[in-house]
Write a protein that holds these residues in place. Sequence first.
Motif: not given
Lengths: 240, 351
Positions: A52, A54, A74-76, A78-79, A84-86, A90, A104-106, A148, B215, B217-218, B220-225
Amino acid sequence: MSEPLLTLEGVHTHIAQYHILQGVNLDVPKGGVTMLLGRNGAGKTTTLRTIMGLWQASQGKITFDGQDITRLSTPDISRLGISIVPENMGIFSGLTVEENMRLAVLSGKIADDRLDWIFSAFPPLRTFWKYPAGNLSGGQKQMLSVARAVAEERRLYLIDEPSKGLAPAIVSSLAKAIKDLKRDGATVLLVEQNFSFAKALGDTVSVMDDGHIVHSGSMAELAQDQNLQTRFMGLSMETA
Amino acid sequence: MLSLISHDTPRSKILTVILLAIGIGLLFAPFLFPGSRSMETAARIAVFIVLVASYDLMLGYGGIVSFAHTMFFGFGAYGIAIASDTLGRGFSSLAIGAIAGILVSAVAAVLIGLISLRVRAIFFAMITLAIASAFAVLVSQLSTITGGEDGINYQIPRELTPAFKLMSAKIFDVSVNGKLLNYYLLFFCSAGLFLIMLRIVNSPFGSVLKAIRENDFRAEAIGYRVVIYRTAVTSISAAIAAAAGALYAIWLRYVGPGTALSTEIMVDILLMVVIGGMGTMWGAVVGATVFVLAQNYLQPLMQVAVDATKPLPLIPQLLDPDRWLLWLGLLFILSVYFFPTGIVGRLRKNG
Protein backbone atom coordinates in the motif's frame (compact mmCIF):
# COMPACT_ATOMS: atom_id res chain seq x y z
CA MET A 1 -4.05 -20.74 -12.05
CA SER A 2 -4.89 -17.32 -13.50
CA GLU A 3 -2.24 -14.70 -14.18
CA PRO A 4 -1.12 -12.66 -11.16
CA LEU A 5 -2.76 -9.31 -10.52
CA LEU A 6 -0.12 -8.39 -7.97
CA THR A 7 3.50 -9.52 -7.89
CA LEU A 8 6.19 -8.89 -5.32
CA GLU A 9 9.73 -9.64 -6.46
CA GLY A 10 12.54 -9.67 -3.89
CA VAL A 11 10.89 -7.01 -1.74
CA HIS A 12 12.82 -5.79 1.28
CA THR A 13 11.42 -3.38 3.87
CA HIS A 14 13.34 -1.72 6.68
CA ILE A 15 11.59 -0.01 9.57
CA ALA A 16 14.14 2.07 11.46
CA GLN A 17 17.04 -0.33 12.14
CA TYR A 18 14.90 -3.45 11.69
CA HIS A 19 15.02 -5.47 8.48
CA ILE A 20 11.47 -6.83 8.38
CA LEU A 21 10.87 -8.09 4.83
CA GLN A 22 13.93 -9.88 3.54
CA GLY A 23 13.23 -10.60 -0.10
CA VAL A 24 9.52 -11.40 -0.35
CA ASN A 25 8.39 -13.07 -3.59
CA LEU A 26 4.63 -13.30 -3.84
CA ASP A 27 2.05 -13.72 -6.60
CA VAL A 28 -1.61 -12.83 -6.03
CA PRO A 29 -3.69 -14.41 -8.83
CA LYS A 30 -6.48 -12.36 -10.38
CA GLY A 31 -9.88 -13.39 -8.96
CA GLY A 32 -10.08 -15.38 -5.73
CA VAL A 33 -8.71 -15.19 -2.24
CA THR A 34 -5.02 -15.56 -1.48
CA MET A 35 -4.30 -16.25 2.17
CA LEU A 36 -1.11 -14.90 3.71
CA LEU A 37 -0.40 -17.01 6.77
CA GLY A 38 2.42 -17.19 9.26
CA ARG A 39 3.43 -16.80 12.88
CA ASN A 40 3.25 -13.49 14.74
CA GLY A 41 6.07 -11.24 13.60
CA ALA A 42 6.60 -13.11 10.33
CA GLY A 43 6.06 -9.90 8.30
CA LYS A 44 2.47 -10.32 7.06
CA THR A 45 1.21 -6.89 8.10
CA THR A 46 4.41 -5.28 6.84
CA THR A 47 3.83 -6.95 3.47
CA LEU A 48 0.35 -5.40 3.20
CA ARG A 49 1.59 -2.00 4.33
CA THR A 50 4.48 -2.13 1.87
CA ILE A 51 2.14 -2.99 -1.01
CA MET A 52 0.00 0.00 0.00
CA GLY A 53 3.04 2.30 0.15
CA LEU A 54 2.52 3.04 3.83
CA TRP A 55 6.07 1.75 4.32
CA GLN A 56 8.40 2.10 1.36
CA ALA A 57 10.16 -0.98 0.05
CA SER A 58 13.91 -0.43 0.33
CA GLN A 59 14.61 -2.95 -2.43
CA GLY A 60 12.70 -5.11 -4.93
CA LYS A 61 9.73 -4.49 -7.18
CA ILE A 62 5.96 -4.49 -6.68
CA THR A 63 3.87 -4.81 -9.84
CA PHE A 64 0.10 -4.30 -9.97
CA ASP A 65 -1.64 -5.29 -13.18
CA GLY A 66 1.58 -4.79 -15.12
CA GLN A 67 2.37 -1.39 -13.55
CA ASP A 68 5.35 -0.85 -11.25
CA ILE A 69 3.89 0.65 -8.06
CA THR A 70 6.96 0.30 -5.84
CA ARG A 71 7.63 4.04 -5.62
CA LEU A 72 4.07 5.35 -5.92
CA SER A 73 2.53 7.30 -3.05
CA THR A 74 -0.20 5.69 -0.96
CA PRO A 75 -3.06 7.82 -2.42
CA ASP A 76 -1.89 6.97 -5.96
CA ILE A 77 -1.82 3.27 -5.12
CA SER A 78 -5.28 3.53 -3.61
CA ARG A 79 -6.56 5.31 -6.71
CA LEU A 80 -5.35 2.41 -8.86
CA GLY A 81 -8.05 0.36 -7.17
CA ILE A 82 -6.42 -1.17 -4.09
CA SER A 83 -8.11 -0.87 -0.71
CA ILE A 84 -6.89 -1.99 2.68
CA VAL A 85 -8.58 -3.07 5.88
CA PRO A 86 -5.88 -2.46 8.48
CA GLU A 87 -5.35 -4.65 11.51
CA ASN A 88 -6.27 -1.80 13.89
CA MET A 89 -9.44 -1.08 11.84
CA GLY A 90 -8.45 2.59 11.35
CA ILE A 91 -11.94 3.96 11.54
CA PHE A 92 -12.48 7.68 12.11
CA SER A 93 -14.05 7.68 15.56
CA GLY A 94 -15.15 11.31 15.53
CA LEU A 95 -17.09 10.92 12.28
CA THR A 96 -20.42 9.19 11.86
CA VAL A 97 -20.75 5.74 10.27
CA GLU A 98 -22.21 7.47 7.22
CA GLU A 99 -19.29 9.91 6.95
CA ASN A 100 -16.81 7.04 7.31
CA MET A 101 -18.53 5.21 4.48
CA ARG A 102 -18.84 8.21 2.19
CA LEU A 103 -15.17 9.06 2.67
CA ALA A 104 -14.27 5.62 1.36
CA VAL A 105 -15.90 6.42 -1.98
CA LEU A 106 -13.86 9.08 -3.71
CA SER A 107 -16.88 10.25 -5.71
CA GLY A 108 -18.75 10.71 -2.41
CA LYS A 109 -21.75 8.63 -3.56
CA ILE A 110 -22.15 4.98 -2.68
CA ALA A 111 -24.10 3.03 -5.29
CA ASP A 112 -27.52 2.01 -3.95
CA ASP A 113 -27.13 -1.70 -4.70
CA ARG A 114 -23.69 -1.70 -3.07
CA LEU A 115 -25.13 -0.05 0.05
CA ASP A 116 -27.99 -2.58 0.15
CA TRP A 117 -25.46 -5.41 0.01
CA ILE A 118 -23.36 -3.79 2.79
CA PHE A 119 -26.44 -3.34 5.00
CA SER A 120 -27.50 -6.94 4.44
CA ALA A 121 -24.01 -8.19 5.29
CA PHE A 122 -23.58 -5.88 8.27
CA PRO A 123 -27.04 -4.86 9.64
CA PRO A 124 -25.67 -2.84 12.61
CA LEU A 125 -24.24 -0.31 10.16
CA ARG A 126 -27.75 0.58 9.02
CA THR A 127 -28.88 0.92 12.65
CA PHE A 128 -25.99 3.19 13.63
CA TRP A 129 -25.68 5.01 10.28
CA LYS A 130 -25.98 8.50 11.81
CA TYR A 131 -24.03 7.72 15.00
CA PRO A 132 -20.37 8.52 15.71
CA ALA A 133 -18.25 5.52 14.73
CA GLY A 134 -16.37 5.83 18.02
CA ASN A 135 -19.51 4.63 19.84
CA LEU A 136 -19.58 1.26 18.00
CA SER A 137 -18.49 -2.00 19.65
CA GLY A 138 -15.26 -3.67 18.57
CA GLY A 139 -17.06 -6.07 16.22
CA GLN A 140 -19.14 -3.29 14.69
CA LYS A 141 -15.99 -1.24 14.15
CA GLN A 142 -14.45 -4.17 12.28
CA MET A 143 -17.62 -4.44 10.18
CA LEU A 144 -17.32 -0.74 9.38
CA SER A 145 -13.66 -1.15 8.52
CA VAL A 146 -14.43 -3.97 6.06
CA ALA A 147 -17.53 -2.20 4.73
CA ARG A 148 -15.50 0.92 4.08
CA ALA A 149 -12.94 -1.04 2.07
CA VAL A 150 -15.68 -2.57 -0.09
CA ALA A 151 -17.88 0.56 -0.33
CA GLU A 152 -17.02 0.73 -3.99
CA GLU A 153 -15.71 -1.94 -6.30
CA ARG A 154 -11.93 -2.19 -6.11
CA ARG A 155 -9.53 -4.33 -8.07
CA LEU A 156 -7.67 -5.68 -5.05
CA TYR A 157 -8.65 -5.88 -1.39
CA LEU A 158 -5.94 -6.18 1.25
CA ILE A 159 -7.47 -7.40 4.50
CA ASP A 160 -5.45 -7.75 7.69
CA GLU A 161 -6.68 -10.24 10.30
CA PRO A 162 -10.39 -9.36 10.15
CA SER A 163 -11.41 -12.07 12.63
CA LYS A 164 -8.97 -11.09 15.35
CA GLY A 165 -10.61 -10.98 18.77
CA LEU A 166 -14.17 -11.06 17.43
CA ALA A 167 -17.20 -13.09 18.51
CA PRO A 168 -18.00 -16.13 16.28
CA ALA A 169 -21.23 -14.57 14.98
CA ILE A 170 -19.36 -11.50 13.74
CA VAL A 171 -16.60 -13.65 12.24
CA SER A 172 -19.30 -15.56 10.31
CA SER A 173 -20.78 -12.37 8.90
CA LEU A 174 -17.32 -11.16 7.87
CA ALA A 175 -16.60 -14.53 6.22
CA LYS A 176 -19.90 -14.34 4.35
CA ALA A 177 -19.11 -10.83 3.09
CA ILE A 178 -15.71 -11.96 1.83
CA LYS A 179 -17.33 -15.00 0.16
CA ASP A 180 -19.75 -12.64 -1.59
CA LEU A 181 -16.78 -10.60 -2.85
CA LYS A 182 -15.10 -13.78 -4.04
CA ARG A 183 -18.25 -14.91 -5.85
CA ASP A 184 -18.30 -11.59 -7.68
CA GLY A 185 -14.79 -12.25 -8.96
CA ALA A 186 -12.89 -9.90 -6.62
CA THR A 187 -9.23 -10.41 -5.82
CA VAL A 188 -8.42 -10.52 -2.11
CA LEU A 189 -5.13 -10.85 -0.25
CA LEU A 190 -6.09 -11.85 3.26
CA VAL A 191 -3.81 -12.06 6.29
CA GLU A 192 -5.21 -14.41 8.89
CA GLN A 193 -4.23 -16.33 12.04
CA ASN A 194 -7.48 -18.26 12.35
CA PHE A 195 -6.86 -21.39 10.29
CA SER A 196 -10.52 -22.43 10.09
CA PHE A 197 -11.39 -18.99 8.71
CA ALA A 198 -8.47 -19.26 6.25
CA LYS A 199 -9.48 -22.75 5.11
CA ALA A 200 -13.05 -21.67 4.48
CA LEU A 201 -12.10 -18.73 2.29
CA GLY A 202 -8.71 -19.29 0.70
CA ASP A 203 -8.07 -20.44 -2.87
CA THR A 204 -4.31 -20.04 -2.77
CA VAL A 205 -1.99 -19.61 0.16
CA SER A 206 1.44 -18.20 0.90
CA VAL A 207 3.13 -18.81 4.21
CA MET A 208 5.60 -16.32 5.68
CA ASP A 209 8.37 -16.79 8.17
CA ASP A 210 11.09 -14.37 9.20
CA GLY A 211 10.35 -11.94 6.40
CA HIS A 212 10.33 -14.55 3.60
CA ILE A 213 7.67 -16.54 1.78
CA VAL A 214 8.46 -20.13 2.72
CA HIS A 215 5.59 -21.87 0.97
CA SER A 216 3.12 -21.10 -1.80
CA GLY A 217 0.42 -23.36 -3.17
CA SER A 218 -3.25 -24.13 -3.05
CA MET A 219 -5.20 -23.73 0.18
CA ALA A 220 -6.82 -27.15 -0.29
CA GLU A 221 -3.40 -28.80 -0.37
CA LEU A 222 -2.25 -27.10 2.84
CA ALA A 223 -5.56 -27.79 4.58
CA GLN A 224 -5.19 -31.52 3.95
CA ASP A 225 -1.50 -31.86 4.81
CA GLN A 226 -0.92 -31.87 8.56
CA ASN A 227 2.83 -32.13 8.07
CA LEU A 228 2.94 -29.01 5.93
CA GLN A 229 0.90 -27.13 8.52
CA THR A 230 3.19 -28.13 11.36
CA ARG A 231 6.30 -27.47 9.31
CA PHE A 232 5.37 -24.00 8.11
CA MET A 233 3.18 -22.66 10.81
CA GLY A 234 4.11 -24.49 14.00
CA LEU A 235 1.58 -24.52 16.75
CA SER A 236 0.80 -20.84 16.88
CA MET A 237 -2.04 -21.04 14.37
CA GLU A 238 -5.50 -21.14 15.87
CA THR A 239 -7.23 -24.19 14.53
CA ALA A 240 -10.52 -23.55 16.29
CA MET B 1 -32.89 27.37 7.72
CA LEU B 2 -29.52 26.73 9.32
CA SER B 3 -29.66 23.06 8.36
CA LEU B 4 -29.61 24.14 4.71
CA ILE B 5 -26.13 25.53 5.30
CA SER B 6 -24.84 23.11 7.87
CA HIS B 7 -25.74 20.00 9.85
CA ASP B 8 -23.59 21.25 12.71
CA THR B 9 -26.43 22.78 14.71
CA PRO B 10 -25.72 24.08 18.25
CA ARG B 11 -27.17 20.87 19.84
CA SER B 12 -27.78 22.56 23.20
CA LYS B 13 -30.63 24.81 24.26
CA ILE B 14 -28.41 27.05 26.37
CA LEU B 15 -25.90 27.34 23.54
CA THR B 16 -28.68 28.18 21.08
CA VAL B 17 -29.89 30.96 23.38
CA ILE B 18 -26.33 32.30 23.82
CA LEU B 19 -25.68 32.25 20.07
CA LEU B 20 -28.99 33.94 19.34
CA ALA B 21 -28.23 36.59 21.96
CA ILE B 22 -24.80 37.22 20.39
CA GLY B 23 -26.23 37.33 16.87
CA ILE B 24 -29.09 39.68 17.79
CA GLY B 25 -26.77 41.74 20.00
CA LEU B 26 -24.35 42.27 17.12
CA LEU B 27 -27.10 42.88 14.56
CA PHE B 28 -28.71 45.62 16.62
CA ALA B 29 -25.60 46.74 18.53
CA PRO B 30 -25.71 50.36 17.30
CA PHE B 31 -29.29 50.68 18.59
CA LEU B 32 -29.13 48.45 21.68
CA PHE B 33 -25.82 49.81 22.97
CA PRO B 34 -25.43 53.34 21.66
CA GLY B 35 -22.05 54.99 21.96
CA SER B 36 -18.84 54.70 20.05
CA ARG B 37 -17.13 52.40 22.56
CA SER B 38 -19.82 49.73 22.37
CA MET B 39 -19.87 50.00 18.58
CA GLU B 40 -16.08 49.56 18.52
CA THR B 41 -16.48 46.49 20.74
CA ALA B 42 -19.23 45.02 18.54
CA ALA B 43 -17.14 45.56 15.39
CA ARG B 44 -14.12 43.96 17.03
CA ILE B 45 -16.23 40.97 18.11
CA ALA B 46 -17.58 40.50 14.57
CA VAL B 47 -14.11 40.66 13.02
CA PHE B 48 -12.60 38.34 15.61
CA ILE B 49 -15.38 35.79 15.17
CA VAL B 50 -14.31 35.48 11.54
CA LEU B 51 -10.61 35.54 12.37
CA VAL B 52 -10.92 32.93 15.13
CA ALA B 53 -13.24 30.72 13.05
CA SER B 54 -10.77 30.84 10.16
CA TYR B 55 -7.99 29.81 12.54
CA ASP B 56 -10.16 27.00 13.91
CA LEU B 57 -10.76 25.82 10.35
CA MET B 58 -7.04 25.09 10.25
CA LEU B 59 -6.42 24.02 13.84
CA GLY B 60 -9.66 22.42 14.92
CA TYR B 61 -10.60 20.78 11.62
CA GLY B 62 -7.28 20.38 9.82
CA GLY B 63 -5.16 19.70 12.91
CA ILE B 64 -2.61 22.26 11.67
CA VAL B 65 -0.86 24.49 14.20
CA SER B 66 0.18 27.77 12.62
CA PHE B 67 1.53 30.98 14.13
CA ALA B 68 1.26 32.93 10.89
CA HIS B 69 -2.42 33.75 11.12
CA THR B 70 -1.89 37.39 12.08
CA MET B 71 0.38 37.71 9.06
CA PHE B 72 -2.56 36.73 6.82
CA PHE B 73 -4.81 39.11 8.77
CA GLY B 74 -2.15 41.75 8.19
CA PHE B 75 -2.04 41.09 4.42
CA GLY B 76 -5.72 42.05 4.20
CA ALA B 77 -5.40 45.05 6.50
CA TYR B 78 -2.28 46.40 4.80
CA GLY B 79 -3.85 45.73 1.40
CA ILE B 80 -6.64 48.20 2.24
CA ALA B 81 -4.25 50.68 3.85
CA ILE B 82 -1.68 50.72 1.04
CA ALA B 83 -4.32 50.82 -1.71
CA SER B 84 -6.24 53.65 -0.05
CA ASP B 85 -3.03 55.54 0.69
CA THR B 86 -1.60 55.26 -2.82
CA LEU B 87 -4.71 55.19 -5.03
CA GLY B 88 -6.70 57.66 -2.96
CA ARG B 89 -10.01 57.22 -1.14
CA GLY B 90 -12.71 55.34 -3.00
CA PHE B 91 -14.55 52.04 -3.18
CA SER B 92 -12.30 50.92 -6.02
CA SER B 93 -9.27 51.34 -3.74
CA LEU B 94 -10.99 49.25 -1.07
CA ALA B 95 -11.86 46.55 -3.61
CA ILE B 96 -8.35 46.47 -5.08
CA GLY B 97 -6.76 46.45 -1.62
CA ALA B 98 -9.02 43.70 -0.31
CA ILE B 99 -8.66 41.48 -3.38
CA ALA B 100 -4.89 41.97 -3.45
CA GLY B 101 -4.61 41.19 0.27
CA ILE B 102 -6.77 38.06 -0.05
CA LEU B 103 -4.90 36.81 -3.13
CA VAL B 104 -1.44 37.43 -1.64
CA SER B 105 -2.58 35.69 1.52
CA ALA B 106 -3.96 32.64 -0.30
CA VAL B 107 -0.89 32.30 -2.53
CA ALA B 108 1.51 32.74 0.41
CA ALA B 109 -0.40 30.05 2.32
CA VAL B 110 -0.18 27.66 -0.64
CA LEU B 111 3.57 28.21 -0.90
CA ILE B 112 4.11 27.79 2.84
CA GLY B 113 1.87 24.72 2.83
CA LEU B 114 3.46 22.96 -0.12
CA ILE B 115 6.95 23.61 1.22
CA SER B 116 6.37 22.85 4.87
CA LEU B 117 3.20 20.78 5.42
CA ARG B 118 5.10 17.60 4.66
CA VAL B 119 7.11 18.01 7.87
CA ARG B 120 5.84 17.13 11.31
CA ALA B 121 3.33 19.45 12.99
CA ILE B 122 5.79 21.02 15.41
CA PHE B 123 8.22 21.91 12.61
CA PHE B 124 5.40 23.42 10.56
CA ALA B 125 4.43 25.55 13.57
CA MET B 126 8.04 26.72 13.92
CA ILE B 127 8.29 27.54 10.21
CA THR B 128 5.11 29.64 10.34
CA LEU B 129 6.41 31.44 13.44
CA ALA B 130 9.66 32.26 11.64
CA ILE B 131 7.87 33.48 8.49
CA ALA B 132 5.43 35.63 10.50
CA SER B 133 8.30 37.17 12.49
CA ALA B 134 10.22 37.88 9.30
CA PHE B 135 7.14 39.53 7.78
CA ALA B 136 6.62 41.71 10.86
CA VAL B 137 10.26 42.86 10.64
CA LEU B 138 9.84 43.53 6.92
CA VAL B 139 6.73 45.65 7.53
CA SER B 140 8.59 47.59 10.19
CA GLN B 141 11.56 48.24 7.90
CA LEU B 142 9.66 49.07 4.70
CA SER B 143 8.38 52.25 6.29
CA THR B 144 7.98 54.14 3.00
CA ILE B 145 5.26 51.67 1.98
CA THR B 146 3.89 50.43 5.29
CA GLY B 147 4.45 53.41 7.56
CA GLY B 148 6.83 51.31 9.68
CA GLU B 149 6.05 51.18 13.40
CA ASP B 150 3.78 54.23 13.08
CA GLY B 151 1.46 52.47 10.64
CA ILE B 152 -0.72 54.22 8.05
CA ASN B 153 -3.68 56.55 8.49
CA TYR B 154 -5.77 56.73 5.34
CA GLN B 155 -9.12 57.92 4.13
CA ILE B 156 -11.98 55.61 3.22
CA PRO B 157 -14.96 56.59 1.02
CA ARG B 158 -16.94 59.40 2.60
CA GLU B 159 -20.09 57.22 2.53
CA LEU B 160 -18.51 55.06 5.26
CA THR B 161 -17.52 57.90 7.60
CA PRO B 162 -19.51 59.73 10.31
CA ALA B 163 -19.48 62.87 8.11
CA PHE B 164 -21.90 61.24 5.64
CA LYS B 165 -25.56 61.53 6.66
CA LEU B 166 -27.88 59.07 4.96
CA MET B 167 -30.93 60.82 6.44
CA SER B 168 -31.37 63.72 8.77
CA ALA B 169 -33.82 61.92 11.06
CA LYS B 170 -32.56 59.58 13.76
CA ILE B 171 -33.71 56.01 14.31
CA PHE B 172 -34.06 55.13 17.99
CA ASP B 173 -31.96 58.20 18.72
CA VAL B 174 -29.11 56.91 16.55
CA SER B 175 -27.79 58.95 13.60
CA VAL B 176 -28.04 57.11 10.31
CA ASN B 177 -24.60 58.06 9.04
CA GLY B 178 -21.64 56.52 7.23
CA LYS B 179 -20.27 54.99 10.42
CA LEU B 180 -23.50 53.01 10.80
CA LEU B 181 -23.20 51.90 7.17
CA ASN B 182 -19.59 50.94 7.80
CA TYR B 183 -20.67 48.85 10.79
CA TYR B 184 -23.31 47.02 8.78
CA LEU B 185 -20.86 46.44 5.93
CA LEU B 186 -18.54 44.83 8.44
CA PHE B 187 -21.32 42.91 10.17
CA PHE B 188 -22.92 41.42 7.04
CA CYS B 189 -19.57 40.59 5.42
CA SER B 190 -18.46 38.89 8.66
CA ALA B 191 -21.75 36.97 8.86
CA GLY B 192 -21.36 35.89 5.22
CA LEU B 193 -17.79 34.71 5.77
CA PHE B 194 -18.84 32.82 8.88
CA LEU B 195 -21.67 31.04 7.04
CA ILE B 196 -19.25 30.10 4.25
CA MET B 197 -16.94 28.50 6.82
CA LEU B 198 -19.86 26.73 8.47
CA ARG B 199 -20.74 25.28 5.07
CA ILE B 200 -17.14 24.28 4.34
CA VAL B 201 -16.69 22.28 7.55
CA ASN B 202 -19.93 20.40 6.87
CA SER B 203 -19.16 19.63 3.26
CA PRO B 204 -17.40 16.45 2.01
CA PHE B 205 -14.20 18.54 2.06
CA GLY B 206 -14.77 19.16 5.79
CA SER B 207 -15.27 15.42 6.39
CA VAL B 208 -11.94 14.69 4.70
CA LEU B 209 -10.27 17.32 6.91
CA LYS B 210 -11.70 15.72 10.04
CA ALA B 211 -10.56 12.31 8.82
CA ILE B 212 -7.04 13.64 8.20
CA ARG B 213 -7.01 15.22 11.66
CA GLU B 214 -7.89 11.85 13.20
CA ASN B 215 -5.65 9.57 11.16
CA ASP B 216 -3.72 10.97 8.23
CA PHE B 217 -2.20 7.61 7.23
CA ARG B 218 -5.65 6.08 7.00
CA ALA B 219 -6.92 9.01 4.94
CA GLU B 220 -4.00 8.50 2.54
CA ALA B 221 -4.78 4.78 2.33
CA ILE B 222 -8.31 5.64 1.25
CA GLY B 223 -6.86 7.77 -1.53
CA TYR B 224 -6.82 11.35 -0.22
CA ARG B 225 -3.67 13.38 -0.82
CA VAL B 226 -3.18 14.75 2.66
CA VAL B 227 -0.71 17.51 1.71
CA ILE B 228 -3.12 18.85 -0.92
CA TYR B 229 -6.02 18.96 1.53
CA ARG B 230 -3.91 20.54 4.27
CA THR B 231 -2.58 23.12 1.84
CA ALA B 232 -6.09 23.87 0.58
CA VAL B 233 -7.49 24.45 4.06
CA THR B 234 -4.48 26.59 5.00
CA SER B 235 -5.08 28.67 1.90
CA ILE B 236 -8.84 29.05 2.50
CA SER B 237 -8.21 29.92 6.12
CA ALA B 238 -5.55 32.49 5.16
CA ALA B 239 -7.82 34.09 2.55
CA ILE B 240 -10.66 34.44 5.07
CA ALA B 241 -8.25 35.86 7.69
CA ALA B 242 -7.13 38.42 5.09
CA ALA B 243 -10.78 39.32 4.39
CA ALA B 244 -11.28 39.84 8.14
CA GLY B 245 -8.17 42.05 8.17
CA ALA B 246 -9.53 44.10 5.28
CA LEU B 247 -12.88 44.61 7.05
CA TYR B 248 -11.13 45.67 10.22
CA ALA B 249 -8.92 48.09 8.30
CA ILE B 250 -11.98 49.69 6.66
CA TRP B 251 -13.52 50.08 10.09
CA LEU B 252 -10.45 51.47 11.88
CA ARG B 253 -9.11 53.72 9.09
CA TYR B 254 -5.68 53.00 10.53
CA VAL B 255 -3.34 50.02 10.18
CA GLY B 256 -0.18 49.47 12.14
CA PRO B 257 1.81 46.53 13.50
CA GLY B 258 -0.07 46.73 16.80
CA THR B 259 -3.52 46.40 15.24
CA ALA B 260 -2.79 43.87 12.50
CA LEU B 261 0.44 41.97 13.05
CA SER B 262 1.35 41.77 16.72
CA THR B 263 2.12 38.56 18.58
CA GLU B 264 -0.52 39.60 21.11
CA ILE B 265 -3.22 39.17 18.45
CA MET B 266 -1.93 35.66 17.71
CA VAL B 267 -2.06 34.79 21.41
CA ASP B 268 -5.57 36.28 21.66
CA ILE B 269 -6.74 34.12 18.74
CA LEU B 270 -5.37 30.99 20.41
CA LEU B 271 -7.07 31.90 23.69
CA MET B 272 -10.40 32.57 21.95
CA VAL B 273 -10.25 29.20 20.15
CA VAL B 274 -9.52 27.36 23.40
CA ILE B 275 -12.11 29.27 25.47
CA GLY B 276 -14.86 28.81 22.87
CA GLY B 277 -14.03 25.21 21.96
CA MET B 278 -11.80 23.81 19.25
CA GLY B 279 -13.20 22.04 16.21
CA THR B 280 -16.56 23.78 16.23
CA MET B 281 -17.34 27.00 14.41
CA TRP B 282 -19.75 27.99 17.20
CA GLY B 283 -16.79 28.00 19.58
CA ALA B 284 -15.30 30.91 17.64
CA VAL B 285 -18.50 32.93 18.16
CA VAL B 286 -18.61 32.31 21.91
CA GLY B 287 -14.82 32.52 22.44
CA ALA B 288 -14.39 35.80 20.55
CA THR B 289 -17.39 37.40 22.26
CA VAL B 290 -16.36 36.40 25.79
CA PHE B 291 -12.73 37.38 25.24
CA VAL B 292 -13.32 40.75 23.57
CA LEU B 293 -15.94 41.68 26.17
CA ALA B 294 -13.48 40.75 28.94
CA GLN B 295 -10.73 42.75 27.23
CA ASN B 296 -12.93 45.83 26.97
CA TYR B 297 -15.01 45.70 30.09
CA LEU B 298 -12.98 43.88 32.73
CA GLN B 299 -11.17 47.07 33.77
CA PRO B 300 -14.34 49.16 34.34
CA LEU B 301 -15.93 46.17 36.11
CA MET B 302 -12.94 45.91 38.38
CA GLN B 303 -13.19 49.62 39.18
CA VAL B 304 -16.79 49.06 40.25
CA ALA B 305 -15.63 46.15 42.42
CA VAL B 306 -12.87 48.31 43.95
CA ASP B 307 -15.37 51.03 44.84
CA ALA B 308 -17.70 48.46 46.40
CA THR B 309 -14.97 46.83 48.50
CA LYS B 310 -13.11 49.98 49.58
CA PRO B 311 -13.57 49.45 53.34
CA LEU B 312 -12.11 45.92 53.17
CA PRO B 313 -8.40 45.22 53.48
CA LEU B 314 -6.30 43.88 50.56
CA ILE B 315 -9.24 43.13 48.22
CA PRO B 316 -9.37 46.63 46.62
CA GLN B 317 -5.62 46.35 45.93
CA LEU B 318 -6.09 42.94 44.34
CA LEU B 319 -8.96 44.20 42.22
CA ASP B 320 -7.12 47.31 41.08
CA PRO B 321 -8.00 47.85 37.38
CA ASP B 322 -4.28 47.93 36.57
CA ARG B 323 -4.20 44.21 37.42
CA TRP B 324 -6.82 43.34 34.80
CA LEU B 325 -4.37 41.21 32.79
CA LEU B 326 -3.67 39.09 35.87
CA TRP B 327 -7.41 38.45 36.29
CA LEU B 328 -7.84 37.81 32.58
CA GLY B 329 -5.07 35.20 32.86
CA LEU B 330 -6.77 33.64 35.88
CA LEU B 331 -10.09 33.55 34.04
CA PHE B 332 -8.37 31.78 31.16
CA ILE B 333 -6.77 29.17 33.46
CA LEU B 334 -10.12 28.56 35.18
CA SER B 335 -11.96 28.25 31.87
CA VAL B 336 -9.42 25.70 30.58
CA TYR B 337 -9.66 23.80 33.88
CA PHE B 338 -13.44 23.70 34.01
CA PHE B 339 -14.11 23.63 30.26
CA PRO B 340 -11.31 21.58 28.70
CA THR B 341 -13.41 21.18 25.55
CA GLY B 342 -14.28 24.88 25.59
CA ILE B 343 -17.55 26.50 26.54
CA VAL B 344 -19.31 25.03 23.50
CA GLY B 345 -17.98 21.53 24.15
CA ARG B 346 -19.16 21.71 27.74
CA LEU B 347 -22.61 23.05 26.88
CA ARG B 348 -23.09 20.38 24.22
CA LYS B 349 -22.09 17.67 26.68
CA ASN B 350 -24.65 18.95 29.18
CA GLY B 351 -27.25 19.43 26.44
